[in-house]
Structures are given as C-alpha cells and as structure tokens.
Design a protein around this motif. Structure first.
Motif, mmCIF file in Angstrom:
data_model
loop_
_atom_site.group_PDB
_atom_site.id
_atom_site.type_symbol
_atom_site.label_atom_id
_atom_site.label_comp_id
_atom_site.label_asym_id
_atom_site.label_seq_id
_atom_site.Cartn_x
_atom_site.Cartn_y
_atom_site.Cartn_z
ATOM 1 N N ILE A 113 -4.638 4.610 -5.344
ATOM 2 C CA ILE A 113 -3.892 4.211 -4.141
ATOM 3 C C ILE A 113 -4.762 4.407 -2.899
ATOM 4 O O ILE A 113 -4.777 3.556 -1.993
ATOM 5 N N LEU A 114 -5.517 5.501 -2.852
ATOM 6 C CA LEU A 114 -6.394 5.758 -1.712
ATOM 7 C C LEU A 114 -7.473 4.687 -1.609
ATOM 8 O O LEU A 114 -7.740 4.172 -0.506
ATOM 9 N N PHE A 115 -8.102 4.338 -2.710
ATOM 10 C CA PHE A 115 -9.127 3.293 -2.681
ATOM 11 C C PHE A 115 -8.525 1.944 -2.308
ATOM 12 O O PHE A 115 -9.131 1.190 -1.543
ATOM 13 N N ALA A 116 -7.346 1.635 -2.786
ATOM 14 C CA ALA A 116 -6.692 0.374 -2.446
ATOM 15 C C ALA A 116 -6.374 0.326 -0.957
ATOM 16 O O ALA A 116 -6.580 -0.713 -0.294
ATOM 17 N N PHE A 117 -5.906 1.414 -0.392
ATOM 18 C CA PHE A 117 -5.608 1.476 1.043
ATOM 19 C C PHE A 117 -6.872 1.247 1.851
ATOM 20 O O PHE A 117 -6.883 0.467 2.817
ATOM 21 N N CYS A 118 -7.950 1.922 1.473
ATOM 22 C CA CYS A 118 -9.221 1.748 2.197
ATOM 23 C C CYS A 118 -9.710 0.297 2.098
ATOM 24 O O CYS A 118 -10.204 -0.281 3.080
#
Length: 113
Positions: A94-99
């Motif tokens: 989720i963090l990588f997708a947000f970035c």
C-alpha cells in the motif's frame, strides 16, 4: 638535715593533699568533656541512622519504579512482536502504491502544464 626540712615549707613544696586535689579536679573536668563528646557522638549516630533509613526507603521506591518500568517495556515489546508477526504484510505494498500514485500525479501535472 635542717635544710631538707625547710625546703618543703616554701611555695614550691610538695604537698600530697593539694596534688591529689588537683588530679581529682582534672579528672572531673576530663570526665565531663568525655561525657559531652559521648552525647555528641550519640546524637550524630542517631542522625546517621535516620538518614540511612530514609535513603533505604528511597532506594526501595526507586527499585519498585524500575521494576514497573521494566514490566511496562516487556509488555510493549510483546505487543510489538504480535503486531510484527501479524498477517498484515500488505502495508508495504500500500505504501509503494501510494508513492507511485503521488509521483504519477506530479509527473502528469508537470507534463501537461
């Protein structure tokens, strides 16, 4: 012989009564000084005893506080271990997708400006 008898009559003559009286007075004075010093030492040792008791109680309280803190940290570490072992490993995804989405919007905003 006459000379020996008259030598004891002057002011420096040996008088056993005055000598023993002087020693008795000196002994009484030294005894009173010793009593004063003993009283002083007794009060000092009592004060030291009170101080030791106070310090021991503070050390006991501090030991209890450290024990409580150690228990709190131990519980916190157990909770962190439970969270780390959880099946929710997708938070990095989720963090990588947000970035990626943020950088994509920035790239599009700069490209079509």
């Amino acid at each position: 012989m006459r000379r020996a008898q008259t030598a004891q009559v002057g002011p420096y003559a040996y008088n056993p009564h005055s000598d023993s009286q002087y020693l008795a007075e000196e002994n009484e004075e030294l005894t009173s000084q010793l009593k004063d010093k003993v009283k002083e030492l007794k009060s000092l040792s009592i004060d030291i005893g009170h101080e030791v008791r106070a310090q021991n109680s503070m050390l006991s309280d501090m030991d209890d506080d450290f024990h409580k803190s150690g228990n709190f940290l131990e519980r916190s570490m157990k909770r962190l271990g439970i969270i780390g072992r959880g099946s929710q490993n997708y938070h990095l995804i989720i963090l990588f997708a947000f970035c990626f989405i943020v950088f994509l919007f920035l790239w599009l905003a700069l490209k079509f400006r």
